[in-house]
Design a protein around this motif. Structure first.
Motif, PDB file in Angstrom:
ATOM      1  N   GLN B 105       0.987  -1.215  -0.116  1.00 44.81           N
ATOM      2  CA  GLN B 105       0.035   0.107  -0.102  1.00 44.81           C
ATOM      3  C   GLN B 105       0.750   1.297  -0.098  1.00 44.81           C
ATOM      4  N   SER B 106       0.913   1.988  -1.056  1.00 40.65           N
ATOM      5  CA  SER B 106       1.842   2.982  -1.148  1.00 40.65           C
ATOM      6  C   SER B 106       1.443   4.210  -0.500  1.00 40.65           C
ATOM      7  N   SER B 107       0.252   4.505  -0.715  1.00 41.18           N
ATOM      8  CA  SER B 107      -0.529   5.692   0.042  1.00 41.18           C
ATOM      9  C   SER B 107      -1.849   5.774   0.361  1.00 41.18           C
ATOM     10  N   VAL B 108      -2.289   6.348   1.281  1.00 42.38           N
ATOM     11  CA  VAL B 108      -3.526   6.458   1.747  1.00 42.38           C
ATOM     12  C   VAL B 108      -3.997   7.986   1.989  1.00 42.38           C
ATOM     13  N   GLU B 109      -4.519   8.669   0.951  1.00 41.46           N
ATOM     14  CA  GLU B 109      -4.966   9.970   1.362  1.00 41.46           C
ATOM     15  C   GLU B 109      -6.450   9.995   1.749  1.00 41.46           C
ATOM     16  N   VAL B 110      -6.845  10.599   2.749  1.00 40.55           N
ATOM     17  CA  VAL B 110      -8.075  10.930   3.328  1.00 40.55           C
ATOM     18  C   VAL B 110      -8.393  12.473   3.198  1.00 40.55           C
ATOM     19  N   ASN B 111      -9.382  12.487   2.429  1.00 34.30           N
ATOM     20  CA  ASN B 111     -10.031  13.913   2.311  1.00 34.30           C
ATOM     21  C   ASN B 111     -11.629  13.962   2.641  1.00 34.30           C
ATOM     22  N   GLY B 112     -11.651  14.551   3.901  1.00 33.41           N
ATOM     23  CA  GLY B 112     -13.121  14.550   4.411  1.00 33.41           C
ATOM     24  C   GLY B 112     -13.654  13.136   4.333  1.00 33.41           C
ATOM     25  N   ASP B 113     -14.761  12.713   3.899  1.00 35.47           N
ATOM     26  CA  ASP B 113     -15.292  11.683   3.738  1.00 35.47           C
ATOM     27  C   ASP B 113     -15.162  10.939   2.316  1.00 35.47           C
ATOM     28  N   HIS B 114     -13.861  11.493   1.961  1.00 30.79           N
ATOM     29  CA  HIS B 114     -13.304  10.541   0.550  1.00 30.79           C
ATOM     30  C   HIS B 114     -12.202  10.045   0.744  1.00 30.79           C
ATOM     31  N   ALA B 115     -11.740   9.079   0.360  1.00 27.99           N
ATOM     32  CA  ALA B 115     -10.415   8.576   0.692  1.00 27.99           C
ATOM     33  C   ALA B 115      -9.776   7.873  -0.786  1.00 27.99           C
ATOM     34  N   VAL B 116      -8.491   8.056  -1.056  1.00 28.00           N
ATOM     35  CA  VAL B 116      -8.011   7.306  -2.040  1.00 28.00           C
ATOM     36  C   VAL B 116      -6.737   6.358  -1.621  1.00 28.00           C
ATOM     37  N   VAL B 117      -6.761   5.041  -1.922  1.00 27.46           N
ATOM     38  CA  VAL B 117      -5.779   4.112  -1.426  1.00 27.46           C
ATOM     39  C   VAL B 117      -5.030   3.778  -2.732  1.00 27.46           C
ATOM     40  N   THR B 118      -3.966   3.953  -2.734  1.00 32.71           N
ATOM     41  CA  THR B 118      -3.101   3.348  -3.759  1.00 32.71           C
ATOM     42  C   THR B 118      -2.159   2.188  -3.421  1.00 32.71           C
ATOM     43  N   ASP B 119      -2.190   1.353  -4.414  1.00 33.70           N
ATOM     44  CA  ASP B 119      -1.527  -0.114  -3.975  1.00 33.70           C
ATOM     45  C   ASP B 119      -0.406   0.044  -5.244  1.00 33.70           C
ATOM     46  N   GLU B 120       0.724  -0.570  -4.863  1.00 32.74           N
ATOM     47  CA  GLU B 120       1.796  -0.851  -5.811  1.00 32.74           C
ATOM     48  C   GLU B 120       1.573  -2.529  -6.117  1.00 32.74           C
ATOM     49  N   VAL B 121       1.425  -2.847  -7.011  1.00 32.32           N
ATOM     50  CA  VAL B 121       1.288  -4.174  -7.427  1.00 32.32           C
ATOM     51  C   VAL B 121       2.327  -4.648  -8.262  1.00 32.32           C
ATOM     52  N   TYR B 122       2.932  -5.784  -7.686  1.00 32.65           N
ATOM     53  CA  TYR B 122       3.670  -6.428  -8.185  1.00 32.65           C
ATOM     54  C   TYR B 122       3.424  -8.036  -8.913  1.00 32.65           C
ATOM     55  N   PRO B 123       2.845  -8.130 -10.236  1.00 33.07           N
ATOM     56  CA  PRO B 123       2.036  -8.834 -10.539  1.00 33.07           C
ATOM     57  C   PRO B 123       2.918 -10.116 -11.022  1.00 33.07           C
ATOM     58  N   LEU B 124       2.258 -11.289 -11.265  1.00 32.31           N
ATOM     59  CA  LEU B 124       2.687 -12.487 -12.098  1.00 32.31           C
ATOM     60  C   LEU B 124       2.201 -12.534 -13.370  1.00 32.31           C
ATOM     61  N   GLY B 125       0.810 -12.380 -13.298  1.00 31.04           N
ATOM     62  CA  GLY B 125       0.009 -12.625 -14.568  1.00 31.04           C
ATOM     63  C   GLY B 125      -1.382 -12.192 -14.364  1.00 31.04           C
ATOM     64  N   ARG B 126      -1.987 -12.462 -15.506  1.00 28.59           N
ATOM     65  CA  ARG B 126      -3.597 -12.306 -15.530  1.00 28.59           C
ATOM     66  C   ARG B 126      -4.178 -13.413 -15.888  1.00 28.59           C
ATOM     67  N   ILE B 127      -5.472 -13.483 -15.193  1.00 29.22           N
ATOM     68  CA  ILE B 127      -6.290 -14.513 -15.956  1.00 29.22           C
ATOM     69  C   ILE B 127      -7.568 -13.756 -16.504  1.00 29.22           C
ATOM     70  N   GLY B 128      -7.750 -14.038 -17.831  1.00 27.75           N
ATOM     71  CA  GLY B 128      -8.567 -13.346 -18.566  1.00 27.75           C
ATOM     72  C   GLY B 128     -10.054 -13.899 -18.385  1.00 27.75           C
ATOM     73  N   SER B 129     -10.838 -13.158 -18.627  1.00 28.67           N
ATOM     74  CA  SER B 129     -12.531 -13.484 -18.232  1.00 28.67           C
ATOM     75  C   SER B 129     -12.690 -14.745 -18.961  1.00 28.67           C
ATOM     76  N   ASP B 130     -12.014 -15.254 -19.864  1.00 27.24           N
ATOM     77  CA  ASP B 130     -12.273 -16.808 -20.449  1.00 27.24           C
ATOM     78  C   ASP B 130     -11.451 -17.849 -19.746  1.00 27.24           C
ATOM     79  N   GLY B 131     -10.904 -17.485 -18.897  1.00 26.55           N
ATOM     80  CA  GLY B 131     -10.007 -18.350 -17.937  1.00 26.55           C
ATOM     81  C   GLY B 131      -8.466 -18.610 -18.274  1.00 26.55           C
ATOM     82  N   GLN B 132      -8.147 -17.857 -19.699  1.00 31.15           N
ATOM     83  CA  GLN B 132      -6.734 -17.793 -20.138  1.00 31.15           C
ATOM     84  C   GLN B 132      -5.721 -17.153 -19.203  1.00 31.15           C
ATOM     85  N   TYR B 133      -4.518 -17.856 -18.947  1.00 35.87           N
ATOM     86  CA  TYR B 133      -3.710 -17.450 -18.196  1.00 35.87           C
ATOM     87  C   TYR B 133      -2.642 -16.505 -18.862  1.00 35.87           C
ATOM     88  N   LEU B 134      -2.332 -15.161 -18.584  1.00 35.88           N
ATOM     89  CA  LEU B 134      -1.330 -14.643 -19.577  1.00 35.88           C
ATOM     90  C   LEU B 134      -0.215 -14.408 -18.323  1.00 35.88           C
TER      91      LEU B 134
END
Lengths: 548, 580
Positions: B105-134
């Motif tokens: 989690q790289s940053s959490v910005e709270v602004n009143g009743d809104h907040a933005v959370v930013t994640d740094e993702v180190y991925p391995l791959g993706r599974i497509g909506s049809d189940g195919q892995y990349l």
């Protein structure tokens, strides 16, 4: 609509048939229950043994269930203990960041679930309360709510390594659920639960239950059959005894029971036979005695008749020559004569009544016109009536009134009634009426004398009864006439009844069936004379008005 | 009195005798009364929990990511994870997933009743909506927007329309299965596996989803290879029932116009991956159908065993190059096939009548008949400084060879071993290719591609445009992010590669089993260090060539003896090969 009607009627018909069958069965059962010891004993045995078997079955089932579950609980706790060892070994080492912990927990659950074996002996849930978003891990789609909150609370509050167990319902992700045993403990701050589905145990219990049901039912039926069989052994001799007793009662005094063996029933048979023998002896004795008595009465009458005839001849001689005697002696001769006549009458009546008592009276019935009998009886008594100043009025039907009666006896009855009426008629009119309907004929004799006091209507038929003991007997009745008449009427199957009220006179009614031996249901003539009845009615009406 | 006592004792003895368990009996044979669940497959799932009161935005996002790892709910709709969302119904991730190695989690910005959370993702791959892995390891930033609801609780309003799961989550929540389709070649019905990821909602759901996806057709990636399917368009699954090993598949009436045989083959091969299925009954619109060539309506797995994507012939013997450069068959001891033939990097055709070999300098591929030793074709390198890697045969007798230099590569096909031509649509032209192997069905190619300083194992399609159009080799996708380098590869079977490769944890070459589905690779016990080359054939032992610097033993080819489970090596051999 038209198609429904036959259906409905046939349904109603079917219902009726069923109801009739049911009623029949119930009736039969009721009759069976009342009449047969065997049915009663078998039914009672069935009910009582059924109750006992049910109680026993419930108890047995409970015992078996308990034993089975206890074994399961022991095994479950051992399994849990084993699992705790594995989990501790894996969770104690390595880094403690969330990802690794999750991997380790996953690994623990996989390992433990794999140990469960191919039959799915148990499922595993491990609960980790430190990780947001993930409550823990479960194997094979078991839901977290399978672990009851009471167990979770207990495990959470417990010290480590104390196992707890409870029963609950295991629910799975695919919607199925099963009863199960849940054991849980705390391992390294995590909660480890083993969930054992009790499907196998349930199967076993169902088999046991079915077996118990079958055996119980067989046992109950067997007991009932045995009871029925045993009762049969007792009931058959009792029935034979009853039969023998019935035959004995029907007069077959030579009836005896067979004595088999030496048991209680044999004793019953022996006692019965002794009783029958005694009874037979006594009855034979009594019969002999009564025969002797009858013989004695007959002999006495015969023996009395001969000297009486001699006395009669002597008395007649004296009576003929009474004018030659001094007045006192002449009076004595007259007295002797009249008393002798009474004595003779008495003797005849006594003989007659003793015949009735002995049951020796027989009916000699012929089809006769009753009017003829009445006319003859009236003819016989007219002289006496004239002497008394009474007139006999006859009210006879126009056509022949035929009935099967014994001429001699009915004549005697009528004569008795008429003489009686004349004697008590106080010189007033005497009315003889004859009535008939389909089944019966009736003859009523009405006088207008002093009548009868209340209660005397029954006593008039008693032997030697007199309305006024002080009154002199003018006609020389024996006091047995009405008794004999009553017996005569009874012999016909008819009635002889009297009605009388003080100063209203009295009426005697003889009712006879048209066919000898037929049962009499009613009389064609009223017992109370119609004019008396009519006279009463206005008073009753007046009384009613007065009340109003 | 004594007699009564004896009677009582006898009764007691009898009763206790009844209650005992036998302590000895004769030996009785038994039968397993149907397994209730596959023995080696207990599946473990996370138990998701909803948000607690008063959690801060960062914790909400972390917990949401953890909870979304569970396909809970009757249809796997992430029932619990939706509790973290402001609009639970607006999120439809399906199976589309980013598989990450780690997330910070790289940053959490709270602004009143809104907040933005930013994640740094180190991925391995993706599974497509049809189940195919990349496989895809380029890291990226992911933002989540949150808002406080009227109860002052933080809820996620904006989030990616795909799941973000760790490798472990994916292993837990998904299973990989092959769908089967027919290779485009209309003359031979060869099955091509199409691996997909299917979430494990529950066992019945899994089987149903598998059949639905099989009916629905191949993944977008494989569809381009114009594989064929027996199911007509619009066919639906009406009912799937699996009882006692028999799977009854009831298809909608559109299936009547389809190829019953083809559908049966595809369904049988797909469903037999589930342990609980051994027989298949095909129904259309509720009525069982008679499949041509099958007696009765119940088909068993063996009915269609002739369509094994791994081939049905016997297991061939391996080949290797002897120290003096001759081709030898490894039958007990290396036996030289043709004494005059000198080969390097040999490739044997499936009919074992031709051998393709690279010349010593690597700039020439020669096809030689093994029957008479005649040279059938010669392929010269076209690129400047181009060198051929080991060529590869497909089942139709076409030879594929890739030529590459430092800047790029070119793919050649020698049709029927004689007619050579360059493949136009060669996707990997800008990259050097160290090895290329065509799958036995001829529709896919596995290659080791030098991408910068990393040699990646990639899988591509061989598309043969209908009516003699151009040939294309394209759609190359990385199948594993774990491998950081590879030396050689071979098809173990239709959906697994054997790779001599390097990973981050192990910088020295090791033997790996790499599923083309994208599932995690499994290290295998190898014959030792210095592995260079590998050959594999379904059902046959792996052959691994080692380059030993010690001059005493020199190079050797080792094979895994199935008898003792140990590696046996032939000294003075190299370049192992099986037909293919």
């Amino acid at each position: 609509m038209s198609a429904r009607f036959p259906l409905r009627t046939s349904a109603r018909h079917g219902l009726r048939v069923v109801r009739r069958l049911l009623n029949g069965a119930l009736g039969r059962a009721n009759t069976g229950w009342r009449r047969s010891i065997r049915v009663r004993v078998a039914t009672t045995t069935l009910v009582v043994s059924g109750l006992v078997v049910v109680l026993l079955g419930v108890f047995l089932m409970q015992q078996i269930t308990n034993a089975l579950l206890e074994a399961k609980e022991r095994a479950a706790l051992l399994q849990l203990d084993d699992g705790v060892g594995v989990a501790q070994g894996r969770l104690a080492t390595g880094p403690t960041d969330q990802e690794t912990t999750n991997a380790k927990l996953n690994d623990v659950v996989t390992t433990l679930a794999r140990r469960s074996g191919p039959t799915g002996l148990y499922e595993v849930i491990i609960i980790d309360e430190n990780d947001p978003g993930i409550g823990g891990f479960s194997s094979n789609g078991i839901k977290l709510d399978s672990v009851p909150a009471r167990l979770t609370q207990q495990v959470k509050d417990s010290l480590a390594s104390t196992p707890y167990r409870t029963y609950g319902r295991l629910s799975y992700d695919d919607g199925s659920s099963a009863a199960g045993l849940i054991v849980g403990t705390k391992v390294n701050g995590y909660q480890l639960y083993y969930l054992f589905p009790l499907t196998e145990e349930r199967q076993s219990l169902i088999v046991v239950q079915r077996t118990l049901f079958g055996v119980g039912a067989a046992l109950v039926l067997l007991l009932a059959a045995i009871a029925s069989l045993v009762t049969r052994q007792v009931v058959i001799p009792v029935r034979l005894a009853a039969q023998s007793a019935e035959r004995l009662a029907a007069g077959r005094l030579e009836e005896r029971m067979k004595v088999r063996g030496e048991d209680d029933l044999a004793r019953l048979a022996t006692s019965f036979n002794d009783m029958a023998a005694n009874l037979q002896e006594k009855i034979v004795q009594l019969e002999e005695l009564s025969k002797v008595q009858r013989q004695f009465v007959s002999d006495v009458s015969h023996e009395l008749r001969t000297p009486l005839t001699t006395i009669r001849i002597a008395a007649d001689v004296l009576y003929e020559a009474r004018e030659d005697f001094d007045p006192l002696t002449s009076r004595s001769a007259e007295l002797l004569q009249s008393q002798l006549e009474r004595f003779e009458g008495l003797l005849v009546d006594l003989l007659e009544i003793s015949r009735y008592d002995a049951g020796a009276a027989t009916l000699d019935a012929d089809s006769i016109d009753v009017r003829e009998l009445v006319l003859r009886a009236v003819g016989d008594t007219e002289d006496l009536a004239e002497r008394k100043g009474s007139k006999i009025i006859q009210q006879l039907p126009g056509e022949a009134t035929m009935a099967e009666v014994d001429r001699r006896r009915v004549e005697r009855i009528l004569r008795n009634l008429l003489v009686n009426a004349v004697e008590h008629g106080e010189g007033k009119d005497i009315v003889v009426s004859v009535g008939a309907d389909r089944d019966a004929v009736a003859i009523a004799v009405r006088d207008h004398g002093c009548g009868l006091r209340p209660g005397e209507a029954h006593m008039v038929f008693d032997r030697f009864w007199r309305a006024d003991p002080a009154r002199a007997r003018t006609t020389g009745g024996t006091g047995l006439g009405l008794s004999i008449s009553k017996e005569d009427a009874r012999l016909h199957g008819g009635w002889l009844q009297a009605w009388g009220e003080p100063d209203q006179g009295s009426q005697f009614r003889l009712s006879l069936p048209r066919v000898a031996g037929a049962e009499l249901r009613g009389s064609p003539l009223p017992l109370v004379p119609p004019e008396v009845e009519l006279r009463r009615a206005p008073y009753a009406e007046l009384k009613l008005e007065a009340d109003a | 009195m004594r007699r009564e006592l004896a009677g009582l004792l006898a009764v007691t003895a009898l009763l206790t005798g009844c209650a005992s368990v036998p302590s000895g009996s004769q030996v009785v044979g038994g039968r397993v009364a149907g397994h209730q669940q596959p023995i080696d497959d207990p599946y473990v799932r996370v138990i998701p929990v909803g948000p607690d009161r008063g959690w801060d935005p960062g914790k909400i996002v972390t917990a949401f990511q953890a909870a979304s790892g569970s396909f809970d709910g009757p249809n796997g709709e992430h029932k619990v994870a939706r509790e973290y969302l402001a609009c639970g119904g607006c999120w439809r991730p399906g199976v589309a997933t980013v598989v990450y190695d780690r997330v910070t989690q790289s940053s959490v910005e709270v602004n009143g009743d809104h907040a933005v959370v930013t994640d740094e993702v180190y991925p391995l791959g993706r599974i497509g909506s049809d189940g195919q892995y990349l496989a895809d390891s380029r890291n990226f930033k992911q933002t989540y927007e949150l808002r406080q609801d009227p109860q002052k609780q933080w809820r996620i309003t904006t989030l990616p329309q795909e799941l973000l799961l760790s490798r472990n989550d994916v292993d837990r929540a998904f299973r990989t299965f092959d769908l089967y389709f027919f290779a485009p070649d209309p003359h031979a019905q060869i099955l091509v596996p199409n691996p997909v990821y299917i979430p494990l909602v529950n066992r019945t759901w899994l089987a149903e989803q598998l059949v639905k996806q099989q009916i629905g057709g191949p993944t977008a990636w494989l569809r381009s290879a114009s594989v064929r399917t027996g199911f007509p368009a619009g066919t639906q699954l009406r009912r799937l029932d699996i009882t006692g090993g028999l799977a009854t598949v009831d298809l909608s009436r559109q299936a009547r116009s389809g190829d019953l045989r083809g559908m049966s083959i595809q369904l049988m091969w797909t469903l037999r991956q589930l342990r609980e299925v051994s027989q298949l009954k095909l129904e259309i619109d509720g009525k069982p159908v008679q499949v041509p060539g099958v007696s009765g309506t119940v088909q068993s797995a063996s009915t269609w065993s002739a369509y094994d994507p791994d081939g049905t012939g016997g297991v061939p013997e391996g080949y290797a190059r002897t120290a003096d450069g001759r081709l030898a068959r490894l039958a007990g001891t290396p036996q030289v096939v043709l004494p005059k033939l000198h080969v390097s990097h040999p490739a044997i055709s499936y009919d074992e009548r031709q051998v393709a070999a690279v010349s010593g300098a690597g700039d020439k591929v020669t096809v030689t008949s093994l029957v008479d030793g005649a040279t059938r074709a010669v392929l010269q390198a076209n690129l400047k400084g181009g060198r051929f890697s080991t060529p590869s045969w497909d089942r139709r007798g076409n030879l594929w060879a890739v030529e590459s230099n430092a800047r790029g590569s070119r793919l050649w096909e020698i049709e029927a071993g004689t007619k050579k031509r360059a493949v136009d649509g060669w996707n990997l032209a800008p990259y050097p290719v160290k090895a290329l192997r065509i799958s036995r069905d001829g529709t896919r190619a596995a290659a080791i591609v030098q991408m910068g300083d990393v040699a990646e194992v990639q899988l591509g399609r061989v598309d043969r445009a209908p009516a003699g159009g151009g040939l294309q080799a394209e759609g190359f996708i990385t199948i594993s992010s774990d491998l950081r380098g590879a030396l050689d590869l071979a098809w173990r079977d239709a959906d697994h590669l054997a790779v001599v490769g390097l990973t981050l944890e192990n910088p020295s070459p090791l033997l790996y089993d790499v599923p083309v589905s994208g599932a995690p690779l499994q290290p295998m016990a190898g014959p030792g260090s210095d592995m260079r080359s590998i050959a594999a054939y379904p059902g046959a032992p792996l052959l691994v060539g080692r380059h030993v610097s010690n001059p005493q033993s020199l190079d050797n080819v080792c094979w895994l003896s199935d008898k003792y489970g140990e590696w046996k090596c032939f000294d003075h051999t190299s370049d192992p090969a099986y037909p293919g």
